[in-house]
Design a protein around this motif. Sequence first.
Motif, PDB file in Angstrom:
ATOM      1  N   UNK A  27      33.159 -33.957  23.240  1.00  0.00           N
ATOM      2  CA  UNK A  27      33.161 -33.099  22.023  1.00  0.00           C
ATOM      3  C   UNK A  27      34.631 -33.559  21.195  1.00  0.00           C
ATOM      4  N   UNK A  28      35.681 -33.812  22.080  1.00  0.00           N
ATOM      5  CA  UNK A  28      36.962 -34.104  21.664  1.00  0.00           C
ATOM      6  C   UNK A  28      36.783 -35.405  20.806  1.00  0.00           C
ATOM      7  N   UNK A  29      36.070 -36.511  21.391  1.00  0.00           N
ATOM      8  CA  UNK A  29      36.046 -37.746  20.715  1.00  0.00           C
ATOM      9  C   UNK A  29      35.374 -37.435  19.655  1.00  0.00           C
TER      10      UNK A  29
ATOM     11  N   UNK B 267      38.893 -36.895   6.550  1.00  0.00           N
ATOM     12  CA  UNK B 267      40.080 -36.528   5.882  1.00  0.00           C
ATOM     13  C   UNK B 267      40.337 -37.784   4.529  1.00  0.00           C
ATOM     14  N   UNK B 268      40.737 -37.237   3.514  1.00  0.00           N
ATOM     15  CA  UNK B 268      40.993 -38.145   2.387  1.00  0.00           C
ATOM     16  C   UNK B 268      42.612 -38.754   2.863  1.00  0.00           C
ATOM     17  N   UNK B 269      43.430 -38.310   3.414  1.00  0.00           N
ATOM     18  CA  UNK B 269      44.774 -38.679   3.669  1.00  0.00           C
ATOM     19  C   UNK B 269      44.597 -39.740   4.784  1.00  0.00           C
ATOM     20  N   UNK B 270      43.642 -39.897   5.636  1.00  0.00           N
ATOM     21  CA  UNK B 270      43.858 -41.024   6.623  1.00  0.00           C
ATOM     22  C   UNK B 270      43.628 -42.193   6.125  1.00  0.00           C
ATOM     23  N   UNK B 271      44.235 -43.438   6.496  1.00  0.00           N
ATOM     24  CA  UNK B 271      44.301 -44.737   5.758  1.00  0.00           C
ATOM     25  C   UNK B 271      42.674 -45.056   5.798  1.00  0.00           C
ATOM     26  N   UNK B 272      42.400 -45.852   4.693  1.00  0.00           N
ATOM     27  CA  UNK B 272      41.062 -46.542   4.445  1.00  0.00           C
ATOM     28  C   UNK B 272      40.887 -47.550   5.717  1.00  0.00           C
ATOM     29  N   UNK B 273      41.754 -48.289   5.904  1.00  0.00           N
ATOM     30  CA  UNK B 273      41.528 -49.223   7.252  1.00  0.00           C
ATOM     31  C   UNK B 273      41.182 -48.615   8.421  1.00  0.00           C
ATOM     32  N   UNK B 274      41.779 -47.531   8.749  1.00  0.00           N
ATOM     33  CA  UNK B 274      41.450 -46.805  10.070  1.00  0.00           C
ATOM     34  C   UNK B 274      40.105 -46.169  10.046  1.00  0.00           C
ATOM     35  N   UNK B 275      39.774 -45.905   8.950  1.00  0.00           N
ATOM     36  CA  UNK B 275      38.372 -45.241   8.636  1.00  0.00           C
ATOM     37  C   UNK B 275      37.226 -45.990   8.870  1.00  0.00           C
ATOM     38  N   UNK B 276      37.679 -47.422   8.309  1.00  0.00           N
ATOM     39  CA  UNK B 276      36.592 -48.496   8.523  1.00  0.00           C
ATOM     40  C   UNK B 276      36.620 -48.861  10.013  1.00  0.00           C
ATOM     41  N   UNK B 277      37.711 -48.979  10.743  1.00  0.00           N
ATOM     42  CA  UNK B 277      37.758 -49.669  12.047  1.00  0.00           C
ATOM     43  C   UNK B 277      36.986 -48.254  12.998  1.00  0.00           C
ATOM     44  N   UNK B 278      37.001 -47.013  12.487  1.00  0.00           N
ATOM     45  CA  UNK B 278      36.639 -46.209  13.680  1.00  0.00           C
ATOM     46  C   UNK B 278      35.039 -45.674  13.166  1.00  0.00           C
TER      47      UNK B 278
ATOM     48  N   UNK C 298      37.552 -36.103  16.867  1.00  0.00           N
ATOM     49  CA  UNK C 298      38.593 -36.868  16.359  1.00  0.00           C
ATOM     50  C   UNK C 298      38.003 -37.793  15.322  1.00  0.00           C
ATOM     51  N   UNK C 299      36.760 -38.633  15.575  1.00  0.00           N
ATOM     52  CA  UNK C 299      36.358 -39.524  15.007  1.00  0.00           C
ATOM     53  C   UNK C 299      35.974 -38.995  13.315  1.00  0.00           C
ATOM     54  N   UNK C 300      35.290 -37.613  13.434  1.00  0.00           N
ATOM     55  CA  UNK C 300      34.985 -36.996  12.217  1.00  0.00           C
ATOM     56  C   UNK C 300      36.237 -36.708  11.410  1.00  0.00           C
ATOM     57  N   UNK C 301      37.371 -36.142  12.014  1.00  0.00           N
ATOM     58  CA  UNK C 301      38.640 -35.844  11.408  1.00  0.00           C
ATOM     59  C   UNK C 301      39.110 -36.863  10.775  1.00  0.00           C
TER      60      UNK C 301
ATOM     61  N   UNK D  86      44.842 -43.624  21.874  1.00  0.00           N
ATOM     62  CA  UNK D  86      44.744 -44.666  20.991  1.00  0.00           C
ATOM     63  C   UNK D  86      43.359 -44.689  20.286  1.00  0.00           C
ATOM     64  N   UNK D  87      43.429 -45.216  18.769  1.00  0.00           N
ATOM     65  CA  UNK D  87      42.373 -45.064  18.007  1.00  0.00           C
ATOM     66  C   UNK D  87      41.777 -46.261  17.782  1.00  0.00           C
ATOM     67  N   UNK D  88      42.734 -47.538  17.229  1.00  0.00           N
ATOM     68  CA  UNK D  88      42.132 -48.732  16.767  1.00  0.00           C
ATOM     69  C   UNK D  88      43.399 -49.624  16.841  1.00  0.00           C
ATOM     70  N   UNK D  89      43.124 -50.821  16.511  1.00  0.00           N
ATOM     71  CA  UNK D  89      44.304 -51.910  16.553  1.00  0.00           C
ATOM     72  C   UNK D  89      43.562 -53.131  15.544  1.00  0.00           C
ATOM     73  N   UNK D  90      44.528 -53.503  14.691  1.00  0.00           N
ATOM     74  CA  UNK D  90      44.328 -54.819  13.962  1.00  0.00           C
ATOM     75  C   UNK D  90      45.609 -55.748  14.445  1.00  0.00           C
ATOM     76  N   UNK D  91      45.614 -57.103  13.471  1.00  0.00           N
ATOM     77  CA  UNK D  91      46.822 -57.814  14.111  1.00  0.00           C
ATOM     78  C   UNK D  91      48.010 -57.228  13.962  1.00  0.00           C
TER      79      UNK D  91
END
Length: 129
Positions: free
Chosen positions: A101-103, A113-124, A106-109, A19-24
Amino acid sequence: MTSFTFGDLFNFQAIDYIFLAETEENIYAGRILNRTQTQILTKYYETALKKGSSVLDGTVYSFVVLSTKDLKERAAYFRDTGRGNFDVSLFIPLSIQLSIEDLKAIKEEIIKKRCVSIKLKELVKDITV
């Protein structure tokens, strides 16, 4: 109902996820690949890296090979993060806790990464690990 936070592991339809994050609108979760899938992905990544391929910034290569004891040599894979049709009520929590270390990896990845959604980047980005 169980509440999930960044890094919690669960099973949904016979597949393990982180699990990474959640929005509505979306639940962001990375798939945990098995060892064989991880070996194949790592092999292709290393080949692309040697060739200097531009696909390295694509979602195909957005992953972290885990070091947590129970998940060692398996990858947390972020290709379709945020695109699944998840029903949280059907999540089966796993009793495995990811290492710090894994957490962090994962957060750093997700953030780098440019390909990860901007919304997920903001949430994390502000999550403390």
